[in-house]
Design an enzyme around this catalytic site. Structure first.
Site, PDB file in Angstrom:
ATOM      1  CG  ASP A  19      -1.916  -1.150   1.188  1.00 20.56           C
ATOM      2  OD1 ASP A  19      -2.255  -1.625   0.089  1.00 20.56           O
ATOM      3  OD2 ASP A  19      -2.323  -1.593   2.276  1.00 20.56           O
ATOM      4  CE  LYS A  22       2.409  -2.402  -4.383  1.00 24.47           C
ATOM      5  NZ  LYS A  22       2.082  -2.025  -2.999  1.00 24.47           N
ATOM      6  N   GLY A  46      -4.602  -4.139  -3.858  1.00 26.01           N
ATOM      7  CA  GLY A  46      -5.566  -3.083  -4.164  1.00 26.01           C
ATOM      8  C   GLY A  46      -4.765  -1.861  -4.543  1.00 26.01           C
ATOM      9  CG  HIS A  47      -2.092  -1.986  -7.095  1.00 27.41           C
ATOM     10  ND1 HIS A  47      -1.355  -2.707  -7.991  1.00 27.41           N
ATOM     11  CD2 HIS A  47      -1.720  -2.441  -5.876  1.00 27.41           C
ATOM     12  CE1 HIS A  47      -0.577  -3.565  -7.344  1.00 27.41           C
ATOM     13  NE2 HIS A  47      -0.788  -3.425  -6.061  1.00 27.41           N
ATOM     14  CD  GLN A 229       0.642  -8.853  -2.725  1.00 28.36           C
ATOM     15  OE1 GLN A 229       1.252  -9.416  -3.613  1.00 28.36           O
ATOM     16  NE2 GLN A 229      -0.627  -8.533  -2.884  1.00 28.36           N
ATOM     17  CB  THR A 306      -9.908  -5.747   3.468  1.00 24.00           C
ATOM     18  OG1 THR A 306      -8.832  -4.881   3.856  1.00 24.00           O
ATOM     19  CG2 THR A 306      -9.338  -6.935   2.716  1.00 24.00           C
ATOM     20  N   PRO A 309      -8.831  -0.834   8.755  1.00 18.91           N
ATOM     21  CG  PRO A 309      -9.194  -0.481  11.033  1.00 18.91           C
ATOM     22  CD  PRO A 309      -9.727  -1.225   9.843  1.00 18.91           C
TER      23      PRO A 309
HETATM   24  P1  GDP Z   1      -0.745   0.398  -3.516  1.00 15.35           P
HETATM   25  O1  GDP Z   1      -1.354  -0.871  -3.069  1.00 15.35           O
HETATM   26  O2  GDP Z   1       0.722   0.456  -3.268  1.00 15.35           O
HETATM   27  O3  GDP Z   1      -1.101   0.729  -4.936  1.00 15.35           O
HETATM   28  O4  GDP Z   1      -1.382   1.547  -2.616  1.00 15.35           O
HETATM   29  P2  GDP Z   1      -2.955   1.699  -2.259  1.00 15.35           P
HETATM   30  O5  GDP Z   1      -3.668   2.199  -3.436  1.00 15.35           O
HETATM   31  O6  GDP Z   1      -3.465   0.469  -1.603  1.00 15.35           O
HETATM   32  O7  GDP Z   1      -2.876   2.765  -1.099  1.00 15.35           O
HETATM   33  C1  GDP Z   1      -2.355   4.035  -1.307  1.00 15.35           C
HETATM   34  C2  GDP Z   1      -3.448   5.058  -0.973  1.00 15.35           C
HETATM   35  O8  GDP Z   1      -2.871   6.344  -0.877  1.00 15.35           O
HETATM   36  C3  GDP Z   1      -4.508   5.176  -2.041  1.00 15.35           C
HETATM   37  O9  GDP Z   1      -5.729   5.520  -1.427  1.00 15.35           O
HETATM   38  C4  GDP Z   1      -3.995   6.331  -2.910  1.00 15.35           C
HETATM   39  O10 GDP Z   1      -5.043   7.011  -3.594  1.00 15.35           O
HETATM   40  C5  GDP Z   1      -3.386   7.209  -1.868  1.00 15.35           C
HETATM   41  N1  GDP Z   1      -2.238   8.023  -2.294  1.00 15.35           N
HETATM   42  C6  GDP Z   1      -1.226   7.702  -3.147  1.00 15.35           C
HETATM   43  N2  GDP Z   1      -0.306   8.691  -3.184  1.00 15.35           N
HETATM   44  C7  GDP Z   1      -0.750   9.644  -2.338  1.00 15.35           C
HETATM   45  C8  GDP Z   1      -0.216  10.893  -1.904  1.00 15.35           C
HETATM   46  O11 GDP Z   1       0.846  11.337  -2.295  1.00 15.35           O
HETATM   47  N3  GDP Z   1      -0.950  11.592  -0.989  1.00 15.35           N
HETATM   48  C9  GDP Z   1      -2.144  11.143  -0.512  1.00 15.35           C
HETATM   49  N4  GDP Z   1      -2.773  11.893   0.384  1.00 15.35           N
HETATM   50  N5  GDP Z   1      -2.659   9.972  -0.891  1.00 15.35           N
HETATM   51  C10 GDP Z   1      -1.967   9.230  -1.781  1.00 15.35           C
HETATM   52  P1  IMO Z   2      -0.894  -4.100  -2.306  1.00 15.63           P
HETATM   53  O1  IMO Z   2      -0.445  -4.637  -3.652  1.00 15.63           O
HETATM   54  C1  IMO Z   2      -0.964  -4.534   2.015  1.00 15.63           C
HETATM   55  C2  IMO Z   2      -1.077  -8.610   3.591  1.00 15.63           C
HETATM   56  C3  IMO Z   2      -2.343  -8.997   4.321  1.00 15.63           C
HETATM   57  C4  IMO Z   2      -1.790  -9.953   5.350  1.00 15.63           C
HETATM   58  C5  IMO Z   2      -0.695 -10.684   4.548  1.00 15.63           C
HETATM   59  C6  IMO Z   2      -1.134 -12.006   3.959  1.00 15.63           C
HETATM   60  O2  IMO Z   2      -2.173  -3.376  -2.352  1.00 15.63           O
HETATM   61  O3  IMO Z   2       0.223  -3.330  -1.672  1.00 15.63           O
HETATM   62  P2  IMO Z   2      -2.680 -12.670   1.906  1.00 15.63           P
HETATM   63  O4  IMO Z   2      -4.151 -12.397   1.658  1.00 15.63           O
HETATM   64  O5  IMO Z   2      -1.790 -12.141   0.855  1.00 15.63           O
HETATM   65  O6  IMO Z   2      -2.424 -14.110   2.234  1.00 15.63           O
HETATM   66  O7  IMO Z   2      -2.359 -11.850   3.270  1.00 15.63           O
HETATM   67  O8  IMO Z   2      -0.332  -9.808   3.494  1.00 15.63           O
HETATM   68  N1  IMO Z   2      -1.279  -8.090   2.226  1.00 15.63           N
HETATM   69  C7  IMO Z   2      -1.210  -6.797   1.891  1.00 15.63           C
HETATM   70  N2  IMO Z   2      -1.019  -5.704   2.668  1.00 15.63           N
HETATM   71  N3  IMO Z   2      -1.043  -4.404   0.680  1.00 15.63           N
HETATM   72  C8  IMO Z   2      -1.212  -5.489  -0.109  1.00 15.63           C
HETATM   73  O9  IMO Z   2      -1.195  -5.424  -1.453  1.00 15.63           O
HETATM   74  C9  IMO Z   2      -1.325  -6.756   0.499  1.00 15.63           C
HETATM   75  N4  IMO Z   2      -1.497  -8.005   0.034  1.00 15.63           N
HETATM   76  C10 IMO Z   2      -1.442  -8.814   1.095  1.00 15.63           C
HETATM   77  O10 IMO Z   2      -2.952  -7.881   4.927  1.00 15.63           O
HETATM   78  O11 IMO Z   2      -1.156  -9.251   6.381  1.00 15.63           O
HETATM   79 MG    MG Z   3      -2.900  -1.543  -1.850  1.00 17.13          MG
END
Ligand code: GDP
Ligand code: IMO
Ligand code: MG
Length: 438
Positions: A19, A22, A46-47, A229, A306, A309
């Site tokens: 998270d 990416k 979840g990207h 991840q 999911t 938090p």
């Molecule tokens: P990923 O799994 O690495 O693609 O990251 P996620 O999308 O799960 O989580 C990143 C969250 O931060 C998302 O809700 C994005 O929209 C948000 N986000 C990404 N870059 C920024 C930033 O520079 N500032 C803020 N406030 N939010 C950001």
């Molecule tokens: P992105 O690509 C954050 C975590 C889960 C759990 C562990 C194992 O959005 O960064 P799993 O369902 O893979 O067997 O869960 O890995 N986890 C992530 N945490 N971002 C993710 O993906 C994750 N994918 C798995 O929360 O701790």
């Molecule tokens: Mg994510």
């Protein structure tokens, strides 16, 4: 002999526990590449990508698909729940994104079935308070089957008779395991028919993606390798057992897609300006509740998939140093700098103590990592908005100092800074390697 040309092949990896942002980074970079290719994980990812007031959450489909005309690959290293994939494609279609002729699914990718999800949930329930906190998507059980050589792959699904035989065998075994080990019966009625219908819907996407990508690279087309991840969730190098079941690090790009390691010509590591993690496991720089609540609220730190938090903590340079080494990070992206816009002081972990002694390396076991005591440096906050900054020089001085501190400590350039979730809230640092890849 003709020399292999070194076409641009850049990997984007998470440097923390996932998270990191990416999705946003890949979306930004993807306009400069012909292909985006996913090499590991499944719909546990979840990207999030935001532009034109629209929010997209991609799980299996590479984020590059949002760039019109660009091509995307889901490689054999990923695990694919075909129901989830079709749902994602339906959502994309509703948002006006047509993947026709642009999305390719590996014929060798392993499939996730409902029994994987059921077993994931049953295993977690059995662990009680020691549970990993998985996304309950069946990821672990699907990779288990792959490694145990009893998995069912995309190429099997496309052969009805073969699929029928394999599914019957696996269902008989899984039913016994589920009942015997967890006391839970498996729901299997109607599965064969449902999946044969699904086969018809995914057939048009299926390809030998290793051949496709290698040919593309041979012809001078560029590829962005999309990590899912993060480094600390890597099955071999992360905080085992509180990890996912695949290789999230950059090395996974080669094995997970069938391209030689030499095809990866540059590596981008993504980190937040702080740290988060979802699920269980050690987290040395985790903030006390009140601070975490504030960062969670400002950074909207709730799981993209999911809704859970996210746990929040300070930036951990021990983790980032480890991530730099394991991935070979050439350029670092720092996201969510804006979340600290109101922060009076910022702590950064520069090292760990264990029983009062400095620890040189990250310990291999979760039990020891849970006991380390982080050593912090405190830096002043900037208490101004970073919104709208388009150049590094537009950032407040204290924000630049924070970034310089990170860059100096890690001895790596910071090529990109993100100051908001939207596509245009992005700074590309001039003269960096990352800038040269655009
Ligand atoms: P990923 O799994 O690495 O693609 O990251 P996620 O999308 O799960 O989580 C990143 C969250 O931060 C998302 O809700 C994005 O929209 C948000 N986000 C990404 N870059 C920024 C930033 O520079 N500032 C803020 N406030 N939010 C950001
Ligand atoms: P992105 O690509 C954050 C975590 C889960 C759990 C562990 C194992 O959005 O960064 P799993 O369902 O893979 O067997 O869960 O890995 N986890 C992530 N945490 N971002 C993710 O993906 C994750 N994918 C798995 O929360 O701790
Ligand atoms: Mg994510």
């Amino acid at each position: 002999m003709a020399e292999q040309i070194r076409t641009k092949g850049i990997a984007v990896v998470g440097a923390q526990w996932g998270d990191e942002g990416k999705g946003k980074v890949v979306d930004y970079l993807a306009s400069s590449f012909d292909y985006t290719a996913r090499y590991a994980g499944g719909h546990n990812a979840g990207h999030t990508v935001m532009f034109n007031d629209h929010r997209y959450v991609l799980q299996l489909v590479p984020s590059g698909i949002l760039r019109p005309g660009k091509k995307a690959v889901i490689g054999p290293g990923a695990v694919v729940d075909p129901v989830a994939l079709l749902g994602e494609l339906d959502n994309l279609k509703k948002s006006g994104v047509d993947v026709n002729g642009r999305l390719f699914l590996s014929n060798r990718a392993h499939l996730i079935f409902p029994y994987h999800r059921a077993l994931d949930q049953a295993a977690e329930a059995a662990l009680g308070s020691d549970k990993i906190g998985t996304t309950s998507r069946g990821i672990g059980p699907a990779y288990e089957d792959k490694m145990a050589r009893r998995g069912i792959r995309v190429c099997d699904l496309l052969e009805p008779e073969r699929f029928r035989v394999k599914l019957a065998r696996v269902l008989a075994e899984k039913s016994k395991i589920s009942r015997g080990a967890y006391g839970v019966p498996l729901e299997t009625a109607g599965m064969l028919e449902q999946y044969l219908e699904i086969a018809g819907r995914i057939r048009g996407l299926v390809a030998d993606t290793a051949v496709l990508l290698n040919r593309a690279l041979d012809q001078g087309e560029s590829v962005l390798f999309e990590g899912a991840q993060g480094t600390m969730l890597d099955i071999d190098h992360g905080t085992y057992p509180y990890v996912t079941s695949s290789n999230a690090i950059s090395g996974g790009a080669a094995t997970g897609l069938g391209v030689a390691p030499t095809r990866v010509t540059g590596i981008v590591g993504v980190t937040k300006a702080y740290t988060t993690r979802v699920g269980g496991g050690p987290f040395p720089t985790e903030m006390p509740d009140l601070d975490a609540q504030e960062v969670r609220a400002r950074g909207n730190e709730f799981g993209a998939v999911t809704g859970r938090p996210r746990r929040c903590g300070w930036l951990d340079l021990v983790v980032l140093r480890y991530a730099k080494m394991l991935n070979g990070i050439d350029s670092l992206v720092v996201t969510k700098l804006d979340v600290f816009d109101a922060q009076p002081e910022i702590k950064v972990c520069t090292g760990y103590l264990l029983h009062g002694r400095p620890l040189a390396e990250i310990p291999p076991d979760a039990e020891t990592l849970a006991q380390v005591e982080p050593q912090y440096r405190t830096l002043p906050g900037w208490k101004t908005s970073t919104q709208g900054a388009r150049e590094v020089k537009d950032l407040p001085a204290a924000a630049r100092d924070y970034l310089d501190f990170i860059s100096n400590e890690l001895q790596v350039e910071i090529g990109m800074i993100s100051t908001g979730p939207e596509r245009d809230a992005t700074i590309i640092a001039r003269g960096t390697k990352l800038a040269s890849w655009l």
